[in-house]
Design a protein around this motif. Sequence first.
Motif: not given
Length: 145
Positions: A107-108, A131-134, A138-142
């Motif tokens: 649940r990023l 924080m940077l990992r999440v 999220l950027m990868t997911k987008a």
Amino acid sequence: MTENDFQLTAPAIVFPGMHQPESAYRVGYDLLERRAPKEALEIIEKALAEEAGATGNTGLRCLRAWAFMMRAQLQKAETELRDLVEASPDDVWARHALGRVLERQSRLEEALPHLRLAAVMSGDIEHELAMLRVERLLMTKADNG
């Protein structure tokens, strides 16, 4: 038996007066450090149940959340941590732990605000890395979605 085959097993810890919240905290913390969340939960739950008003004992409740996290009881950890964050929004540990629990549940989007706040409030590099990992996930997911 070789030197590498030797395994040291620590005896169980028993302290007099363990029913007191301070003792329960020390013992619970020690057990969690020793990677024994089941045993820690037994002591923490008993102390919370026995002490009048102990449900407000944030130290024991943080340990309980930590034990739930170690046991991958993420919903229980989330419930405990949400209550702790609501009661004390400036509790960096609870806020970071809530972000991590949400992250572990994929649940990023929900995790990121908590991780950002914890990183800003603490200045801790580990909090910033979480924080940077999440953010990266999220950027990868987008990008892929």
